[in-house]
Design a protein around this motif. Structure first.
Motif, short mmCIF file in Angstrom:
data_model
loop_
_atom_site.label_atom_id
_atom_site.label_comp_id
_atom_site.label_asym_id
_atom_site.label_seq_id
_atom_site.Cartn_x
_atom_site.Cartn_y
_atom_site.Cartn_z
N ASP A 86 84.80 -31.25 10.44
CA ASP A 86 85.23 -29.85 10.37
C ASP A 86 86.07 -29.48 11.58
OD1 ASP A 86 84.98 -26.87 9.63
OD2 ASP A 86 84.01 -26.95 11.60
N ARG A 87 85.62 -29.88 12.79
CA ARG A 87 86.38 -29.58 14.02
C ARG A 87 87.74 -30.28 14.00
NH1 ARG A 87 86.15 -25.34 15.44
NH2 ARG A 87 85.46 -25.19 13.29
N TYR A 88 87.77 -31.51 13.48
CA TYR A 88 89.02 -32.26 13.40
C TYR A 88 90.04 -31.54 12.51
CZ TYR A 88 92.31 -35.67 11.56
OH TYR A 88 93.46 -36.29 11.13
N ILE A 89 89.59 -31.11 11.32
CA ILE A 89 90.49 -30.41 10.39
C ILE A 89 90.92 -29.08 10.99
CG2 ILE A 89 90.70 -29.36 8.11
CD1 ILE A 89 90.64 -32.36 8.00
N ALA A 90 89.97 -28.34 11.61
CA ALA A 90 90.28 -27.02 12.15
C ALA A 90 91.30 -27.08 13.27
CB ALA A 90 88.99 -26.35 12.65
N ILE A 91 91.29 -28.15 14.06
CA ILE A 91 92.18 -28.24 15.22
C ILE A 91 93.44 -29.03 14.91
CG2 ILE A 91 92.37 -29.21 17.56
CD1 ILE A 91 89.36 -28.55 17.88
N VAL A 93 88.79 -38.28 19.75
CA VAL A 93 90.01 -38.86 20.33
C VAL A 93 91.24 -38.18 19.72
CG1 VAL A 93 91.44 -40.94 20.43
CG2 VAL A 93 89.00 -41.08 20.94
N LEU A 94 91.22 -38.01 18.39
CA LEU A 94 92.34 -37.34 17.71
C LEU A 94 92.41 -35.86 18.09
CD1 LEU A 94 91.89 -38.95 14.17
CD2 LEU A 94 93.67 -39.47 15.86
N ILE A 95 91.24 -35.24 18.25
CA ILE A 95 91.20 -33.82 18.66
C ILE A 95 91.81 -33.67 20.06
CG2 ILE A 95 89.64 -31.97 19.41
CD1 ILE A 95 87.83 -32.79 17.02
N LEU A 96 91.39 -34.53 20.99
CA LEU A 96 91.92 -34.45 22.36
C LEU A 96 93.42 -34.72 22.39
CD1 LEU A 96 89.07 -36.26 24.33
CD2 LEU A 96 89.63 -33.83 24.40
N HIS A 97 93.87 -35.65 21.55
CA HIS A 97 95.32 -35.93 21.47
C HIS A 97 96.08 -34.69 21.04
CE1 HIS A 97 99.02 -37.38 19.45
NE2 HIS A 97 99.05 -38.22 20.49
N THR A 98 95.54 -33.97 20.07
CA THR A 98 96.19 -32.73 19.60
C THR A 98 96.12 -31.64 20.66
OG1 THR A 98 95.60 -33.26 17.31
CG2 THR A 98 96.16 -30.96 17.80
N VAL A 99 94.95 -31.49 21.29
CA VAL A 99 94.75 -30.43 22.28
C VAL A 99 95.69 -30.59 23.47
CG1 VAL A 99 93.11 -29.52 23.98
CG2 VAL A 99 92.37 -29.90 21.63
N PHE A 100 95.84 -31.82 23.95
CA PHE A 100 96.68 -32.05 25.14
C PHE A 100 98.16 -31.85 24.86
CE2 PHE A 100 93.09 -34.84 26.83
CZ PHE A 100 92.60 -33.80 27.62
N LEU A 110 99.11 -29.13 23.19
CA LEU A 110 99.30 -27.68 23.06
C LEU A 110 100.11 -27.17 24.25
CD1 LEU A 110 95.74 -26.59 21.83
CD2 LEU A 110 97.84 -26.73 20.48
N PRO A 111 100.90 -26.09 24.06
CA PRO A 111 101.86 -25.67 25.10
C PRO A 111 101.22 -25.09 26.36
CG PRO A 111 101.85 -24.13 23.25
CD PRO A 111 101.04 -25.30 22.83
N SER A 112 100.13 -24.34 26.24
CA SER A 112 99.57 -23.66 27.42
C SER A 112 98.14 -24.12 27.73
CB SER A 112 99.55 -22.14 27.19
OG SER A 112 98.63 -21.81 26.17
N LYS A 113 97.77 -23.94 29.00
CA LYS A 113 96.43 -24.32 29.44
C LYS A 113 95.37 -23.46 28.76
CE LYS A 113 93.61 -24.88 33.58
NZ LYS A 113 93.55 -24.72 35.06
N ASP A 114 95.66 -22.16 28.61
CA ASP A 114 94.71 -21.26 27.97
C ASP A 114 94.43 -21.68 26.53
OD1 ASP A 114 94.46 -19.75 30.22
OD2 ASP A 114 95.94 -18.23 29.61
N ALA A 115 95.47 -22.09 25.82
CA ALA A 115 95.30 -22.53 24.43
C ALA A 115 94.46 -23.81 24.38
CB ALA A 115 96.67 -22.77 23.80
N ARG A 116 94.69 -24.70 25.35
CA ARG A 116 93.91 -25.94 25.37
C ARG A 116 92.44 -25.66 25.62
NH1 ARG A 116 98.71 -27.93 27.99
NH2 ARG A 116 97.84 -27.54 30.06
N LYS A 129 90.80 -22.82 25.15
CA LYS A 129 90.22 -22.07 24.04
C LYS A 129 89.90 -22.99 22.86
CE LYS A 129 90.99 -18.01 21.12
NZ LYS A 129 91.94 -16.92 20.75
N THR A 130 90.79 -23.93 22.59
CA THR A 130 90.58 -24.87 21.48
C THR A 130 89.41 -25.79 21.78
OG1 THR A 130 92.95 -24.80 21.00
CG2 THR A 130 91.68 -26.59 20.01
N LEU A 131 89.35 -26.32 23.00
CA LEU A 131 88.24 -27.19 23.38
C LEU A 131 86.91 -26.44 23.37
CD1 LEU A 131 89.73 -29.31 26.31
CD2 LEU A 131 89.03 -30.13 24.07
#
Length: 329
Positions: free
Chosen positions: A133-138, A231-238, A240-246, A248-250
């Motif tokens: 669920d977290r993988y699909i959501a992110i 691993v795929l979630i972290l790849h997507t998160v890193f 992201l354009p801003s630190k705040d978005a990263r 918040k997503t994490l």
């Protein structure tokens, strides 16, 4: 001649009873028998907190339609599995600690083995479903609602329950067919597959191998897939354009990661010491096994209650309404 035949029949009946006892005796935590009543106090408190927390979680999610999202629905399934596991083990454990009632019928013992191991396997499956669920959501947020529909969530839940039931269903039958000529005393607080294997007086390599394969196909594979999803979630998160978005997503994954660590750490330690930790003191192993059964069901609702704003607000609102009703009555 008749007397000799009668004697042989009596000896045969005795041997059969001796090999296949009608009851087992649980002795609790070896070496800590004198402290059982003191140990029972935190165990009882943890069990009551687990009941209160998981029942509250189920009630809150059921009554609040805004919480009928995939993560919370999987959380409900996890709560039901947690309640089943601890309720299967703890009442008998407390009876043993308080009243020295360690006797348990063979059939009840096998039922306890099946419920504890199958529901623990289901818990692992629900952790994987929550990671999915977290993988699909992110990683694919636009398709989250279309992929994880209520019917899909129901099918995933049923598949996890079926897997846990089908793979663990042979366990009681494998144990039933074993002779127990050494003793009927189980050095544990509940009936556990490996604890029964240890007192059997037959070749158990096939039984141990099957148990090991099942453990790998469930907890092992689930854990590997959970790591892959993160691993795929972290790849997507890193990316992201801003630190705040990263951050918040994490933050949306924080509760799930905490629950996994709380559950998998004692589970792996218990599994490894059972099979390879021959020099680990029995009371250490059995204490960890009880922590694995009791602590995650208590901690899971607390983690999600504290870290998830929707659940926390609903929980506080529920208690405010209860306090007002008591005040006016």
């Amino acid at each position: 001649m008749k007397g000799k035949r009668k004697h042989l029949m009596i000896m045969s009946a005795y041997n059969k009873t001796d090999l296949y006892p009608s009851t087992f005796i649980l002795i609790g935590i070896p070496g800590l028998e004198t402290a059982h009543k003191w140990i029972s106090i935190p165990f009882c408190v943890i069990y009551l907190l687990a009941l209160l927390g998981n029942c509250s979680l189920l009630f809150i999610i059921k009554t609040d339609s805004s919480l009928h999202e995939p993560m919370y629905l999987f959380l409900c399934m996890l709560a039901l599995a947690d309640l089943t596991v601890c309720t299967t083990a703890v009442p008998k454990l407390l009876s043993l600690f308080w009243f020295h009632d360690g006797e348990i019928r063979f059939e009840a013992c096998l039922t306890q083995v099946f419920l504890i191991h199958s529901c623990s396997t289901m818990e692992s499956g629900f952790f994987l479903a929550m990671a999915f669920d977290r993988y699909i959501a992110i990683c694919n947020p636009l398709r989250h609602a279309s992929i994880l529909t209520h019917s899909t969530i129901g099918c995933i839940g049923l598949a996890i329950v079926f897997r846990g039931t089908a793979l663990l269903f042979p366990h009681p039958f494998l144990l039933r067919w074993l002779p127990y000529c050494r003793t009927n005393i189980i050095s544990h607080t509940y009936c556990e597959f490996m604890a029964l294997i240890k007192i059997a007086c037959a070749e158990t390599r096939i039984h141990r191998a099957y148990s090991l394969i099942v453990a790998f196909l469930t907890g092992g594979v689930d854990f590997i897939l959970i790591i892959c999803s993160y691993v795929l979630i972290l790849h997507t998160v890193f990316h992201l354009p801003s630190k705040d978005a990263r951050l918040k997503t994490l933050g949306t994954c924080g509760s799930h990661v905490c629950v996994i660590l709380v559950s998998y750490t004692p589970a792996f330690f218990s599994f490894l010491t059972h099979r390879f930790g021959h020099h680990v003191a029995p009371h250490v192993h059995i204490s960890v096994a009880n922590i694995y059964l009791l602590v995650p069901p208590m901690v899971n609702p607390i983690i999600y209650g504290v870290r998830t704003k929707k659940i926390r607000d609903r929980f506080l609102q529920f208690f405010k309404v209860s306090e007002l009703n008591l005040f006016y009555t």
